[in-house]
Design an enzyme around this catalytic site. Structure first.
Site, PDB file in Angstrom:
ATOM      1  N   SER A 166     -27.884 -26.688   8.903  1.00  0.00           N
ATOM      2  CA  SER A 166     -28.115 -26.739  10.265  1.00  0.00           C
ATOM      3  C   SER A 166     -27.108 -26.587  10.743  1.00  0.00           C
ATOM      4  CB  SER A 166     -28.535 -28.318  10.814  1.00  0.00           C
ATOM      5  OG  SER A 166     -27.465 -29.379  11.211  1.00  0.00           O
ATOM      6  N   HIS A 194     -34.924 -27.600   9.770  1.00  0.00           N
ATOM      7  CA  HIS A 194     -34.450 -26.412  10.123  1.00  0.00           C
ATOM      8  C   HIS A 194     -35.306 -25.366   9.470  1.00  0.00           C
ATOM      9  CE1 HIS A 194     -31.255 -26.839  13.452  1.00  0.00           C
ATOM     10  NE2 HIS A 194     -30.634 -27.868  12.628  1.00  0.00           N
ATOM     11  N   LYS A 225     -37.462 -28.740  17.514  1.00  0.00           N
ATOM     12  CA  LYS A 225     -36.572 -26.987  16.880  1.00  0.00           C
ATOM     13  C   LYS A 225     -37.846 -26.368  17.053  1.00  0.00           C
ATOM     14  CE  LYS A 225     -33.225 -29.819  15.455  1.00  0.00           C
ATOM     15  NZ  LYS A 225     -32.144 -30.481  14.353  1.00  0.00           N
TER      16      LYS A 225
END
Ligand SMILES: *Cc1c(COP(=O)(O)O)cnc(C)c1O
Length: 379
Positions: A166, A194, A225
């Site tokens: 990250s 991610h 995300k």
């Protein structure tokens, strides 16, 4: 009280005090994890509003009481198919999910091998599980192998890693990691927080892209995300999912996510699965940013990722640069210890499909004016 005020004073003195700030809407945001721009997608808003109308604002109880809806079960079926696994379980956030999973599956006497730069939620979950925790050097599979050799053959072993890290944007060689796991009879948990939405034929993540999903024990992700919403999930075998349902305290003792959140999550997964366009746009933006930086002689880390760290070293330097960028109209947060190791404070630039070419060119021009370049950086 004294102890807490002096803690805060110490933090402030070292420029490590954190405060919550509302980001100014006037700034162009290069610190968001909304990689595909889905957080403002009208389709997600629409299904979320409809879910509220139909089922209200709250789930009313934990999953094992009355909190399991058809909507959640449909989402779990969708997730399992997406990640090429037998089963999936929705968890209340990525952070809370990792803690629940590791606490639910590991116990004292088990061995867990964790990359040194793993996300805090994985570290905390390992600690909470009371398994024996060995942290290996970042991405260093030979160090991992040395450590695997220390564990007794009969011990239950887990290797735990972010897929895309990250704060660095790099990733392990997942195929080689899976091979090691097989050799030492270890389970694997890969956190795609991610990477889901960004990599792979149906954008399920790096495990899909590297065609190793079937060799990974658990794939973990978050809706918060690239998927533009909120909540966590885990995909794996039916046996492990059922074990979590029975043993993971973070799953058992927390109210289920609200209907609107679940509806938006399913819509986001379906969009990402079937429509590659936002992801293509994101990667175009990443390429554009990298090319513009290279035109300006700015050296970036080589790995392909929507996360681009620019390491500044000391905290002061990173904070100063973030302030200058803010004055120029950009939101680029400085990332400081303990989020990253001491001496590696950095700007963390994250790109999104919603950035325009002009946003990107203006940012790179500003960076070129503010940052020391190429060989100057080392002198
Ligand atoms: C952000 C992140 C999480 C936490 O997810 P939330 O849904 O925001 O709680 C977990 N793991 C990794 C690797 C992350 O980057």
């Amino acid at each position: 009280m004294n102890r807490y005020s002096s803690l805060l004073e110490d933090l402030a003195e070292n420029r490590l005090l954190r405060t919550c700030e509302v980001p100014s809407a006037a700034l162009i945001n290069f610190s968001s994890n909304d990689y595909l721009g889905l957080a403002h997608d009208p389709r997600l808003k629409q299904v979320a509003i409809q879910a509220i109308e139909e089922e209200g604002t709250g789930a009313s109880a934990s999953r094992l009481i009355t909190g399991t809806s058809q909507r959640i079960q449909d989402l779990e079926v969708t997730l399992a198919k997406w990640h090429h696994t037998e089963a999936a379980l929705v968890l209340n956030s990525g952070y809370q999910g990792n803690i629940a999973i590791l606490q639910g599956l590991l116990k004292p006497g088990d061995w867990v091998f964790a990359d040194r730069l793993n996300h805090a939620s994985l570290v905390d979950g390992c600690l909470l599980s009371k398994a024996k925790l060995l942290r290996y050097l970042h991405l260093d599979l030979s160090d991992l192998e040395q450590k695997l050799k220390e564990a007794p053959e009969s011990a239950t072993k887990w290797i735990v890693s972010d897929s895309v890290f990250s704060m660095d944007g790099d990733h392990p060689d997942l195929g080689a990691l899976a091979t090691l796991a097989e050799r030492y009879n270890a389970n694997t948990l890969i956190d795609e927080a991610h990477a889901a939405g960004l990599f792979g034929d149906t954008r399920a993540g790096l495990c899909e892209q590297q065609r190793i999903a079937h060799r990974i024990t658990l794939q973990v992700g978050t809706f918060s995300k690239a998927l533009g919403g909120f909540g966590g999930y885990v995909c794996g075998s039916e046996v492990l999912v059922q074990t979590l349902v029975n043993q993971a305290r973070g799953f058992i003792f927390s109210t289920a996510l609200p209907p609107a959140v679940i509806a938006a999550a399913r819509e986001a997964v379906q969009i990402v699965q079937t429509d590659g366009a936002p992801t293509v746009k994101l990667w175009q933006n990443v390429r554009h940013f990298r090319e513009a930086c290279s035109d300006h002689n700015l050296v970036l880390p080589a790995h392909e990722s929507a996360i681009i760290p620019i390491e500044m070293g000391e905290t002061d330097l990173a904070l100063g640069m973030s302030e200058k960028l803010r004055d120029a109209g950009f939101l680029v947060r400085a990332i400081r210890p303990p989020t990253v190791p001491p001496g590696t404070a950095r700007l963390r630039i994250s790109l999104s499909a919603s950035h325009t070419p002009t946003d990107i060119e203006r940012l790179t021009e500003t960076l070129a004016q503010l940052l020391p370049r190429g060989s100057e950086r080392d002198s």
